[in-house]
Enzyme design. Structure first.
Site, PDB file in Angstrom:
ATOM      1  N   CYS A 140       0.849  -1.183   0.000  1.00 25.95           N
ATOM      2  CA  CYS A 140       0.000   0.000   0.000  1.00 25.95           C
ATOM      3  C   CYS A 140       0.886   1.234   0.000  1.00 25.95           C
ATOM      4  CB  CYS A 140      -0.932   0.002   1.217  1.00 25.95           C
ATOM      5  SG  CYS A 140      -0.053   0.030   2.793  1.00 25.95           S
ATOM      6  N   LYS A 141       0.268   2.394  -0.043  1.00 25.70           N
ATOM      7  CA  LYS A 141       1.007   3.640  -0.011  1.00 25.70           C
ATOM      8  C   LYS A 141       1.578   3.881   1.386  1.00 25.70           C
ATOM      9  CE  LYS A 141      -1.720   5.925  -3.617  1.00 25.70           C
ATOM     10  NZ  LYS A 141      -2.577   7.102  -3.941  1.00 25.70           N
TER      11      LYS A 141
END
Length: 284
Positions: A140-141
């Site tokens: 994910c970010k």
């Protein structure tokens, strides 16, 4: 003739029917041909088989590789064709070894035992790896605060907490000198680079001096000051001896000067007896 007929087989072997023979085998194991002659009904025994090659001698009989009752040689993984110098990593889930030969260009590899992904490279810029409690590896970010597991039997929401975007400044490394305490002989870090080289050991909580220069200088100063005050007190006593009988405040002046001299000499003795801690090496 009767004896020859008794030695003939009961069933005759067929011969080629195109020759017009009667298909019976006469005495001697031969059939009659078209010209009245006898032809052999079957090849002799062993004629149709190939003779064994004579170029190879028979193998000599020796001791077998494994004697009866003896264990076979142990298996060595180094002799296995699958083993060698192939790069291996440990699975982050089941701790099994994973062969990553030919997969070094990938970011993650799949374990053949637990079928879970294990990263072999850092996440791409701006991304990070998160492993769900169900062992699913997610990406994910960096700024993500909540992510959901995509597995249908999990669907868990993972809270990552607040993340402040921006480059994180690395924590400064402590600068200082490691010294050996003069009291307990333990090593501690001294970070105060000042003229006052006193340090308190975090182990025994006692004060010592880093090196001998500072306590020696303080000892000399206090001793000289105490000696000067002692001489002053002596001269003051002899000079005001007659006036002290008349003025009682002179005794108070004597006591004050003598007290200062005693304090200075006592302080000089304190610095002379102070323990010294010796530096070991630079921490940085």
């Amino acid at each position: 003739m009767a004896a020859d007929g008794e030695r003939s087989p009961l069933l005759s072997e067929p011969i080629d029917g195109g020759a017009g023979g009667n298909g019976l085998v006469g005495p001697g194991g031969s059939g009659a041909g078209p010209g009245g002659g006898l032809t052999p009904s079957a090849p002799p025994y062993g004629a149709g088989k190939h003779a064994p090659p004579q170029a190879f001698p028979p193998f000599p009989e020796g001791h077998p590789a494994v004697l009866p009752g003896e264990d076979p040689p142990p298996y060595s993984p180094l002799t296995s064709p699958d083993s060698g110098s192939a790069p291996m990593i440990t699975c982050r889930v089941c701790q099994s070894l994973i062969n990553v030969e030919g997969k070094m260009h990938q970011h993650v590899v799949k374990c053949g035992v637990c079928n879970e992904a294990t990263p072999i490279k850092n996440a791409p810029p701006g991304k990070k790896y998160v492993r769900c409690p169900c062992n699913c590896l997610l990406i994910c970010k960096v700024t993500s605060q909540r992510i959901a597991c995509p597995r249908p039997y999990c669907k868990r929401i993972i809270n990552l907490g607040p993340v402040h975007p921006g480059p994180l400044s690395p924590e400064p490394q402590p600068m200082g000198v490691r010294v050996i305490c003069g009291h307990c002989k333990n090593t501690f870090l001294w970070t105060e680079f000042t003229d006052r080289t006193l340090a308190r050991c975090p182990h025994c909580r006692k004060v010592s001096s880093i090196g001998r220069r500072y306590p020696r200088k303080r000892c000399i100063c206090c001793f000289l000051l105490g000696l000067l005050l002692a001489v002053t007190a002596t001269g003051l006593a002899f000079g005001t001896w007659k006036h002290a009988r008349r003025y009682g405040g002179i005794y108070a002046a004597w006591a004050f000067v003598i007290l200062l001299a005693v304090l200075c000499l006592g302080r000089a003795l304190y610095w002379a007896c102070m323990k010294v801690s010796h530096p070991v090496q630079n921490f940085s």
